[in-house]
Motif scaffolding. Structure first.
Motif, mmCIF file in Angstrom:
data_model
loop_
_atom_site.group_PDB
_atom_site.id
_atom_site.type_symbol
_atom_site.label_atom_id
_atom_site.label_comp_id
_atom_site.label_asym_id
_atom_site.label_seq_id
_atom_site.Cartn_x
_atom_site.Cartn_y
_atom_site.Cartn_z
ATOM 1 N N GLN A 57 0.830 -1.202 0.000
ATOM 2 C CA GLN A 57 0.000 0.000 0.000
ATOM 3 C C GLN A 57 0.863 1.249 0.000
ATOM 4 O O GLN A 57 1.960 1.264 0.554
ATOM 5 C CB GLN A 57 -0.924 0.017 1.236
ATOM 6 C CG GLN A 57 -2.023 -1.023 1.194
ATOM 7 C CD GLN A 57 -3.107 -0.692 0.183
ATOM 8 O OE1 GLN A 57 -3.323 0.451 -0.142
ATOM 9 N NE2 GLN A 57 -3.759 -1.729 -0.324
ATOM 10 N N TYR A 77 2.356 -3.814 -10.320
ATOM 11 C CA TYR A 77 1.107 -4.545 -10.597
ATOM 12 C C TYR A 77 0.003 -3.585 -11.057
ATOM 13 O O TYR A 77 -1.187 -3.878 -10.895
ATOM 14 C CB TYR A 77 0.643 -5.360 -9.389
ATOM 15 C CG TYR A 77 1.722 -6.233 -8.818
ATOM 16 C CD1 TYR A 77 2.352 -7.206 -9.602
ATOM 17 C CD2 TYR A 77 2.155 -6.060 -7.505
ATOM 18 C CE1 TYR A 77 3.367 -7.982 -9.086
ATOM 19 C CE2 TYR A 77 3.169 -6.842 -6.988
ATOM 20 C CZ TYR A 77 3.774 -7.801 -7.778
ATOM 21 O OH TYR A 77 4.779 -8.569 -7.259
ATOM 22 N N ASP A 78 0.415 -2.456 -11.603
ATOM 23 C CA ASP A 78 -0.499 -1.484 -12.206
ATOM 24 C C ASP A 78 -1.500 -0.915 -11.201
ATOM 25 O O ASP A 78 -2.625 -0.570 -11.546
ATOM 26 C CB ASP A 78 -1.255 -2.121 -13.376
ATOM 27 C CG ASP A 78 -1.625 -1.103 -14.427
ATOM 28 O OD1 ASP A 78 -2.665 -1.271 -15.088
ATOM 29 O OD2 ASP A 78 -0.885 -0.116 -14.570
ATOM 30 N N ARG A 79 -1.079 -0.796 -9.958
ATOM 31 C CA ARG A 79 -1.951 -0.204 -8.938
ATOM 32 C C ARG A 79 -1.816 1.315 -8.965
ATOM 33 O O ARG A 79 -0.713 1.841 -9.070
ATOM 34 C CB ARG A 79 -1.585 -0.730 -7.556
ATOM 35 C CG ARG A 79 -1.948 -2.200 -7.366
ATOM 36 C CD ARG A 79 -1.515 -2.710 -6.023
ATOM 37 N NE ARG A 79 -1.909 -4.108 -5.829
ATOM 38 C CZ ARG A 79 -1.479 -4.855 -4.836
ATOM 39 N NH1 ARG A 79 -0.668 -4.349 -3.926
ATOM 40 N NH2 ARG A 79 -1.883 -6.105 -4.735
ATOM 41 N N ASP A 80 -2.935 1.991 -8.850
ATOM 42 C CA ASP A 80 -2.976 3.445 -8.832
ATOM 43 C C ASP A 80 -3.332 3.933 -7.429
ATOM 44 O O ASP A 80 -4.230 3.391 -6.786
ATOM 45 C CB ASP A 80 -4.014 3.972 -9.822
ATOM 46 C CG ASP A 80 -3.622 3.688 -11.257
ATOM 47 O OD1 ASP A 80 -4.528 3.545 -12.099
ATOM 48 O OD2 ASP A 80 -2.412 3.606 -11.533
ATOM 49 N N TYR A 81 -2.624 4.962 -7.014
ATOM 50 C CA TYR A 81 -2.884 5.568 -5.705
ATOM 51 C C TYR A 81 -3.117 7.057 -5.885
ATOM 52 O O TYR A 81 -2.519 7.694 -6.778
ATOM 53 C CB TYR A 81 -1.714 5.333 -4.753
ATOM 54 C CG TYR A 81 -1.500 3.885 -4.421
ATOM 55 C CD1 TYR A 81 -0.574 3.121 -5.133
ATOM 56 C CD2 TYR A 81 -2.224 3.259 -3.402
ATOM 57 C CE1 TYR A 81 -0.376 1.784 -4.840
ATOM 58 C CE2 TYR A 81 -2.024 1.924 -3.097
ATOM 59 C CZ TYR A 81 -1.109 1.192 -3.830
ATOM 60 O OH TYR A 81 -0.921 -0.133 -3.539
ATOM 61 N N LYS A 127 1.562 5.562 -9.814
ATOM 62 C CA LYS A 127 1.309 4.243 -10.388
ATOM 63 C C LYS A 127 2.374 3.308 -9.838
ATOM 64 O O LYS A 127 3.575 3.571 -9.977
ATOM 65 C CB LYS A 127 1.350 4.296 -11.909
ATOM 66 C CG LYS A 127 1.024 2.948 -12.540
ATOM 67 C CD LYS A 127 0.798 3.065 -14.023
ATOM 68 C CE LYS A 127 -0.511 3.711 -14.370
ATOM 69 N NZ LYS A 127 -1.676 2.878 -13.988
#
Length: 116
Positions: A1, A101-105, A98
């Motif tokens: 996170q 694992y292509d996670r956006d925050y 970014k």
């Protein structure tokens, strides 16, 4: 996170300057591209500028020559220096990242208001 916290917004007159900052925490080693978006009332969110860990920055046409994005990987911070501000720059500005694992925050946003 990953957690992102913006600061530096406020009220400024036309032609003035502001510097936005974004501090990242958590699994910052997973972050690749970072950037700033903005959203004005009644308008869709707009990409303003991006900066990778290393490499060229990008800007939307309307801010080229006026805004500068910078990044300190050691401090996990990204900044947006905004000069020659115009009323049309008024918006909530969001820091984005970014990650693996292509996670956006996203940050919570900071209000920028430019008075005419």
């Amino acid at each position: 996170q990953v957690q992102l916290v913006e600061s530096g917004g406020g009220l400024v007159q036309t032609g003035g300057s502001l510097r936005l900052s974004c501090a990242a925490s958590g699994s910052t080693f997973t972050i690749g591209l970072m950037g700033w978006y903005r959203q004005a009332p009644g308008k869709p969110r707009e990409l303003v500028a991006t900066i990778p860990r290393s490499g060229p920055t990008t800007y939307t046409d309307s801010v080229k020559g006026r805004f500068t994005i910078s990044r300190d990987n050691a401090k996990n911070t990204v900044h947006l220096q905004m000069n020659s501000l115009k009323p049309e720059d008024t918006a909530v500005y969001y820091c984005a990242a970014k990650a693996r694992y292509d996670r956006d925050y996203w940050g919570q946003g900071t209000q920028v208001t430019v008075s005419s």
